[in-house]
Design a protein around this motif. Structure first.
Motif, PDB file in Angstrom:
ATOM      1  N   LYS A   1       0.829  -1.214   0.000  1.00 30.53           N
ATOM      2  CA  LYS A   1       0.000   0.000   0.000  1.00 30.53           C
ATOM      3  C   LYS A   1       0.857   1.256   0.000  1.00 30.53           C
ATOM      4  O   LYS A   1       0.512   2.252  -0.644  1.00 30.53           O
ATOM      5  N   ARG A   2       1.986   1.221   0.684  1.00 29.01           N
ATOM      6  CA  ARG A   2       2.867   2.398   0.674  1.00 29.01           C
ATOM      7  C   ARG A   2       3.449   2.613  -0.721  1.00 29.01           C
ATOM      8  O   ARG A   2       3.579   3.750  -1.183  1.00 29.01           O
ATOM      9  N   MET A   3       3.786   1.527  -1.385  1.00 33.98           N
ATOM     10  CA  MET A   3       4.306   1.646  -2.745  1.00 33.98           C
ATOM     11  C   MET A   3       3.220   2.105  -3.713  1.00 33.98           C
ATOM     12  O   MET A   3       3.510   2.765  -4.716  1.00 33.98           O
ATOM     13  N   CYS A   4       1.962   1.751  -3.410  1.00 33.59           N
ATOM     14  CA  CYS A   4       0.831   2.213  -4.234  1.00 33.59           C
ATOM     15  C   CYS A   4       0.402   3.637  -3.885  1.00 33.59           C
ATOM     16  O   CYS A   4      -0.489   4.191  -4.543  1.00 33.59           O
ATOM     17  N   ARG A   5       0.987   4.191  -2.834  1.00 36.13           N
ATOM     18  CA  ARG A   5       0.623   5.513  -2.314  1.00 36.13           C
ATOM     19  C   ARG A   5      -0.786   5.524  -1.739  1.00 36.13           C
ATOM     20  O   ARG A   5      -1.490   6.536  -1.783  1.00 36.13           O
ATOM     21  N   PHE A   6      -1.208   4.395  -1.195  1.00 32.87           N
ATOM     22  CA  PHE A   6      -2.481   4.315  -0.483  1.00 32.87           C
ATOM     23  C   PHE A   6      -2.244   4.646   0.987  1.00 32.87           C
ATOM     24  O   PHE A   6      -1.125   4.582   1.488  1.00 32.87           O
ATOM     25  N   ASP A   7      -3.312   4.963   1.666  1.00 37.95           N
ATOM     26  CA  ASP A   7      -3.221   5.265   3.099  1.00 37.95           C
ATOM     27  C   ASP A   7      -2.866   3.987   3.873  1.00 37.95           C
ATOM     28  O   ASP A   7      -3.481   2.936   3.668  1.00 37.95           O
ATOM     29  N   THR A   8      -1.874   4.084   4.763  1.00 37.58           N
ATOM     30  CA  THR A   8      -1.414   2.919   5.532  1.00 37.58           C
ATOM     31  C   THR A   8      -1.706   3.064   7.025  1.00 37.58           C
ATOM     32  O   THR A   8      -1.148   2.318   7.831  1.00 37.58           O
ATOM     33  N   THR A   9      -2.562   4.003   7.390  1.00 36.92           N
ATOM     34  CA  THR A   9      -2.838   4.245   8.815  1.00 36.92           C
ATOM     35  C   THR A   9      -3.331   2.990   9.518  1.00 36.92           C
ATOM     36  O   THR A   9      -2.883   2.670  10.628  1.00 36.92           O
ATOM     37  N   GLU A  10      -4.233   2.264   8.892  1.00 43.53           N
ATOM     38  CA  GLU A  10      -4.797   1.069   9.527  1.00 43.53           C
ATOM     39  C   GLU A  10      -3.717   0.030   9.803  1.00 43.53           C
ATOM     40  O   GLU A  10      -3.664  -0.566  10.884  1.00 43.53           O
ATOM     41  N   GLU A  11      -2.838  -0.195   8.831  1.00 43.20           N
ATOM     42  CA  GLU A  11      -1.769  -1.184   9.013  1.00 43.20           C
ATOM     43  C   GLU A  11      -0.796  -0.742  10.095  1.00 43.20           C
ATOM     44  O   GLU A  11      -0.349  -1.560  10.923  1.00 43.20           O
ATOM     45  N   GLU A  12      -0.455   0.543  10.115  1.00 40.33           N
ATOM     46  CA  GLU A  12       0.468   1.044  11.132  1.00 40.33           C
ATOM     47  C   GLU A  12      -0.116   0.869  12.529  1.00 40.33           C
ATOM     48  O   GLU A  12       0.574   0.399  13.455  1.00 40.33           O
ATOM     49  N   GLU A  13      -1.369   1.237  12.694  1.00 42.30           N
ATOM     50  CA  GLU A  13      -2.002   1.116  14.009  1.00 42.30           C
ATOM     51  C   GLU A  13      -2.106  -0.341  14.444  1.00 42.30           C
ATOM     52  O   GLU A  13      -1.876  -0.668  15.614  1.00 42.30           O
ATOM     53  N   THR A  14      -2.416  -1.221  13.506  1.00 42.24           N
ATOM     54  CA  THR A  14      -2.543  -2.644  13.841  1.00 42.24           C
ATOM     55  C   THR A  14      -1.198  -3.233  14.236  1.00 42.24           C
ATOM     56  O   THR A  14      -1.082  -3.979  15.222  1.00 42.24           O
ATOM     57  N   ILE A  15      -0.166  -2.921  13.480  1.00 41.30           N
ATOM     58  CA  ILE A  15       1.170  -3.450  13.794  1.00 41.30           C
ATOM     59  C   ILE A  15       1.643  -2.953  15.149  1.00 41.30           C
ATOM     60  O   ILE A  15       2.181  -3.728  15.961  1.00 41.30           O
ATOM     61  N   LEU A  16       1.437  -1.669  15.445  1.00 39.62           N
ATOM     62  CA  LEU A  16       1.859  -1.136  16.740  1.00 39.62           C
ATOM     63  C   LEU A  16       1.032  -1.722  17.883  1.00 39.62           C
ATOM     64  O   LEU A  16       1.551  -1.957  18.984  1.00 39.62           O
ATOM     65  N   ARG A  17      -0.251  -1.982  17.632  1.00 39.34           N
ATOM     66  CA  ARG A  17      -1.073  -2.609  18.667  1.00 39.34           C
ATOM     67  C   ARG A  17      -0.584  -4.030  18.945  1.00 39.34           C
ATOM     68  O   ARG A  17      -0.500  -4.463  20.099  1.00 39.34           O
ATOM     69  N   LYS A  18      -0.251  -4.749  17.893  1.00 44.05           N
ATOM     70  CA  LYS A  18       0.288  -6.094  18.080  1.00 44.05           C
ATOM     71  C   LYS A  18       1.659  -6.042  18.748  1.00 44.05           C
ATOM     72  O   LYS A  18       2.013  -6.929  19.539  1.00 44.05           O
ATOM     73  N   ASN A  19       2.427  -5.019  18.425  1.00 46.85           N
ATOM     74  CA  ASN A  19       3.706  -4.768  19.096  1.00 46.85           C
ATOM     75  C   ASN A  19       3.493  -4.675  20.614  1.00 46.85           C
ATOM     76  O   ASN A  19       4.204  -5.293  21.417  1.00 46.85           O
ATOM     77  N   LEU A  20       2.475  -3.897  21.001  1.00 46.01           N
ATOM     78  CA  LEU A  20       2.163  -3.746  22.428  1.00 46.01           C
ATOM     79  C   LEU A  20       1.723  -5.074  23.031  1.00 46.01           C
ATOM     80  O   LEU A  20       2.113  -5.414  24.156  1.00 46.01           O
ATOM     81  N   ASN A  21       0.923  -5.841  22.309  1.00 42.29           N
ATOM     82  CA  ASN A  21       0.471  -7.128  22.836  1.00 42.29           C
ATOM     83  C   ASN A  21       1.640  -8.067  23.112  1.00 42.29           C
ATOM     84  O   ASN A  21       1.615  -8.848  24.068  1.00 42.29           O
ATOM     85  N   VAL A  22       2.666  -7.989  22.281  1.00 45.57           N
ATOM     86  CA  VAL A  22       3.861  -8.806  22.526  1.00 45.57           C
ATOM     87  C   VAL A  22       4.575  -8.324  23.778  1.00 45.57           C
ATOM     88  O   VAL A  22       5.066  -9.123  24.582  1.00 45.57           O
ATOM     89  N   VAL A  23       4.641  -7.006  23.968  1.00 46.33           N
ATOM     90  CA  VAL A  23       5.218  -6.455  25.203  1.00 46.33           C
ATOM     91  C   VAL A  23       4.495  -7.035  26.418  1.00 46.33           C
ATOM     92  O   VAL A  23       5.125  -7.471  27.397  1.00 46.33           O
ATOM     93  N   LEU A  24       3.174  -7.051  26.361  1.00 46.00           N
ATOM     94  CA  LEU A  24       2.387  -7.553  27.490  1.00 46.00           C
ATOM     95  C   LEU A  24       2.612  -9.047  27.703  1.00 46.00           C
ATOM     96  O   LEU A  24       2.686  -9.516  28.844  1.00 46.00           O
ATOM     97  N   PHE A  25       2.741  -9.802  26.620  1.00 48.48           N
ATOM     98  CA  PHE A  25       3.050 -11.228  26.749  1.00 48.48           C
ATOM     99  C   PHE A  25       4.412 -11.429  27.415  1.00 48.48           C
ATOM    100  O   PHE A  25       4.561 -12.252  28.326  1.00 48.48           O
ATOM    101  N   LEU A  26       5.414 -10.688  26.953  1.00 45.17           N
ATOM    102  CA  LEU A  26       6.758 -10.825  27.522  1.00 45.17           C
ATOM    103  C   LEU A  26       6.776 -10.434  28.992  1.00 45.17           C
ATOM    104  O   LEU A  26       7.508 -11.021  29.800  1.00 45.17           O
ATOM    105  N   ALA A  27       5.964  -9.432  29.349  1.00 46.12           N
ATOM    106  CA  ALA A  27       5.921  -8.985  30.748  1.00 46.12           C
ATOM    107  C   ALA A  27       5.416 -10.090  31.661  1.00 46.12           C
ATOM    108  O   ALA A  27       5.837 -10.191  32.823  1.00 46.12           O
ATOM    109  N   ARG A  28       4.518 -10.925  31.158  1.00 48.26           N
ATOM    110  CA  ARG A  28       4.011 -12.035  31.975  1.00 48.26           C
ATOM    111  C   ARG A  28       5.104 -13.066  32.256  1.00 48.26           C
ATOM    112  O   ARG A  28       5.007 -13.837  33.207  1.00 48.26           O
ATOM    113  N   SER A  29       6.134 -13.078  31.404  1.00 50.82           N
ATOM    114  CA  SER A  29       7.230 -14.032  31.585  1.00 50.82           C
ATOM    115  C   SER A  29       8.395 -13.428  32.372  1.00 50.82           C
ATOM    116  O   SER A  29       9.367 -14.123  32.654  1.00 50.82           O
ATOM    117  N   SER A  30       8.308 -12.148  32.701  1.00 48.75           N
ATOM    118  CA  SER A  30       9.387 -11.472  33.419  1.00 48.75           C
ATOM    119  C   SER A  30       9.203 -11.608  34.925  1.00 48.75           C
ATOM    120  O   SER A  30       8.086 -11.791  35.418  1.00 48.75           O
TER     121      SER A  30
END
Length: 680
Positions: A218-247
């Protein structure tokens, strides 16, 4: 005219990996793959995407202008440097768009197939920080999970996770820089919740392969990537929370604290002061201690607050404790500059204190430590004051330049630049390596130097530069690997399976073979060849239809034949033979790549294959054939010469089996009708 994009990469494997991500996302109508130059593979693709039709040309340019080389007539990193990327750390791949004679950087990608734990977890934070601050989107692709293997038995060791602060730093940096910088977790071959109980609570919806492919297309097509960015960062946070349970909750932020930090939009320093509840304590082995370092650690522990964790190599000195810190340092190091100590004593803000060894016993830099200060900057910001304390050995000439001209040292040495450009104060209690080593203590105020580098502000317009030729100015080992890869994985793809391709800058992530109905794979390959009594190949190609048994062609590639090791041919075969003494780590149904990997439970019979060893190198640096055969012990030679936009490859054989394989390759290349490679 098709739109022109370029994929610049450390090597051809990383270029191809991005091309594959693109192809997997689109509805492909047609694809033609050829060579623009001996070094440059081109994909001409026609496809439909989100109700639009596109025609693109993807040029794959492997091998950057690094280590003083002028491989291409211009340096794609110039755009990043001009936009504030001042560290030597550079991403694995950069994707650009070419229009009207100008080339614009669209995004950068880093691939990581190594274990993400301990100090390895922040080894590449310098790349994220330095690239991300330019305004160029940066995606760090993490194969989750990776295991260490016992070097003798190749059995998995217990799984280790990174500190949650590491993935959180990407979220924090994205917010502060107003630029998309994220870790993207993708399923590794080894991920198996049934096998490893520590993965039971990991939500597989947090893998983001789909969002990654959508984002880049989508970035190469010059389409809006807001949804993908927000989803990836949200999943990024979910991994942080998973790792915290193991700390360990007694030494680290809990799952709830990380969630609260994210939700409250409060800075991590202030949040830690209010919620941490632990002191900062850097662990140094008795062998690594030097001078008054142990007493310094005890002083710091008594005055500090952990920055999200007790286990990270940095922590917070509250503003109210800075005077006590300065006084304590003065007692331990009376030779330190008192004017600098007085500035450290200032209570106008908190101080981040970073403690690093920095250097190995011979004085070369400890690579993971390159990422510590950038990680701190991503978590905290560059506005807060930082003091760095170094206790590892320093080479005398660097120490002398540090005293007389730190600006020069920062400009000439990438590791020192990461320290001096991101620290307000630098303290040393170190052995100095000279003819006779001696001890030194030093304290510097480097605030002006930090300000100098921080003034190199992002300028998105600088991410555009003049278009330059896709034909390299000189040819090296990178090009030998590209030629071998193109020959076997593209021209001969109907009869060949590429089990391994490891060009310069590649990795040791795995070797695959097709065996029965399965693709089986050995992971975390030994870097030290002696561990398996052989030489790790640069290429392993499995060819079908030559003999009753498939051939495993194991190739060592070099720029010059003179650089081939003695008896390397035997070593190439021994490596595979000895690896097959171990059960492969994983397997999946043959060529059905939509199938998930599962643990393999059976050995592979080495005798099920014909094995042939080969060397590949440039004709311009070739010795007499008999000399190469005598030294290398290989079964065949690929003597490669760049001609026009492609290759002329002379194949010379020393065995009957190799001669039959040569005839087979020649026939298949002729059948392909390609004008890119001539075999004789």
């Amino acid at each position: 005219m098709p739109k022109l994009f370029r994929i610049h990469g450390d090597n051809i494997v990383e270029c191809e990996r991005i091309a594959k991500l693109i192809l997997n996302e689109i509805d492909l109508s047609s694809v033609e793959i050829s060579l623009l130059s001996p070094s440059t593979i081109v994909y001409n693709i026609s496809f439909n995407y989100l109700r639009h039709h596109f025609e693109w040309q993807l040029e794959l340019l492997p091998g950057f202008n690094k280590a003083g080389r002028s491989r291409w007539e211009a340096n794609i990193f110039t755009g990043l440097k001009n936009s504030g990327s001042f560290l030597d750390e550079t991403p694995d791949a950069i994707v650009t768009y070419v229009e009207n004679g100008l080339e614009t950087i669209l995004y950068a990608i880093e691939f990581c197939s190594a274990l993400q734990a301990g100090n390895q977890a922040w080894q590449r934070s310098g790349r994220a920080f330095s690239t991300g601050r330019t305004g160029c989107p940066y995606l760090y692709i993490v194969d989750f999970v990776k295991y260490e293997l016992n070097s003798r038995t190749r059995v998995r060791k217990a799984l280790r996770f990174p500190n949650p602060a590491v993935p959180y730093s990407y979220i924090s940096f994205s917010r502060k820089s107003n630029n998309f910088v994220a870790q993207v977790y993708i399923r590794s071959e080894e991920f198996d919740k049934q096998f490893d109980r520590s993965l039971r609570n990991f939500d597989e919806n947090n893998f983001a392969e789909a969002e990654l492919s959508r984002y880049i297309v989508k970035r190469m097509c010059r389409f809006d990537t807001t949804e993908e960015e927000e989803t990836i960062l949200r999943k990024n946070l979910n991994v942080v929370l998973f790792l915290a349970r193991s700390s360990r909750p007694a030494a680290n932020f809990t799952h709830t604290q990380w969630r609260n930090l994210y939700a409250c939009h409060q800075g991590i320093v202030q949040f830690s002061l209010e919620n941490s509840g632990v002191n900062f304590r850097k662990t140094i082995t008795s062998k690594g201690q030097h001078g008054s370092s142990l007493e310094f650690l005890e002083l710091v522990e008594s005055l500090s607050v952990g920055l999200a964790s007790k286990d990270l190599p940095f922590g917070i000195i509250p503003a109210a404790n800075r005077r006590k810190l300065a006084n304590g340092i003065h007692r331990l190091y009376p030779t330190y500059d008192t004017d600098v100590l007085e500035r450290i004593a200032s209570d106008h803000s908190e101080l981040i204190l970073c403690i690093i060894k920095g250097f190995k016993p011979r004085g070369d830099d400890n690579r993971p430590d390159r990422g510590i200060l950038p990680l701190t900057a991503m978590l905290v910001s560059t506005d807060i004051e930082v003091m760095t304390y170094i206790y590892g050995p320093v080479i005398e000439r660097n120490f002398n330049v540090l005293i007389t001209n730190p600006e020069c040292l920062a400009a000439s040495n990438g590791f020192w630049r990461s320290i001096l450009a991101l620290s307000n104060f630098v303290a040393l209690d170190v052995p100095v390596l000279a003819g006779h080593s001696y001890d030194e203590e030093l304290l510097l105020d480097t605030s002006a130097l930090k300000e100098h580098y921080m003034e190199q502000l992002p300028d998105k317009d600088s991410l555009t530069q003049n278009y330059f030729s896709g034909i390299p100015q000189s040819f090296h080992e990178d090009d030998v690997d590209t030629g071998i890869h193109f020959l076997f994985s593209h021209l001969l793809r109907e009869v060949c399976f590429e089990g391994m391709c490891n060009p310069p800058g590649g990795d040791w992530s795995g070797l695959s073979v097709l065996y029965g109905n399965y693709e089986v794979r050995w992971l975390s390959l030994p870097r030290v060849s002696e561990e398996v009594d052989g030489k790790r190949p640069d290429h392993v190609l499995e060819l079908f239809g030559v003999f009753r048994r498939p051939i495993l062609l194991s190739i060592e590639s070099k720029e010059r034949s003179l650089d081939l090791e003695a008896d390397v041919g035997e070593g190439l075969i021994n490596y595979i033979h000895n690896l097959m003494n171990y059960v492969p780590n994983v397997e999946r149904m043959n060529r059905l790549y939509i199938c998930e990997w599962t643990q393999s439970e059976r050995f592979v019979d080495f005798n099920a294959f014909e094995t042939i060893s080969a060397a590949a190198y440039l004709r311009a640096f070739a010795q007499a054939n008999h000399t190469v055969f005598e030294r290398s012990g290989c079964d065949m030679l690929f003597i490669m010469e760049p001609v026009g936009h492609g290759w002329e490859i002379e194949i010379v054989t020393a065995t009957r089996a190799a001669e039959i394989l040569k005839e087979f390759i020649c026939d298949k290349v002729e059948e392909s009708g390609s004008n890119d490679i001539t075999i004789f």
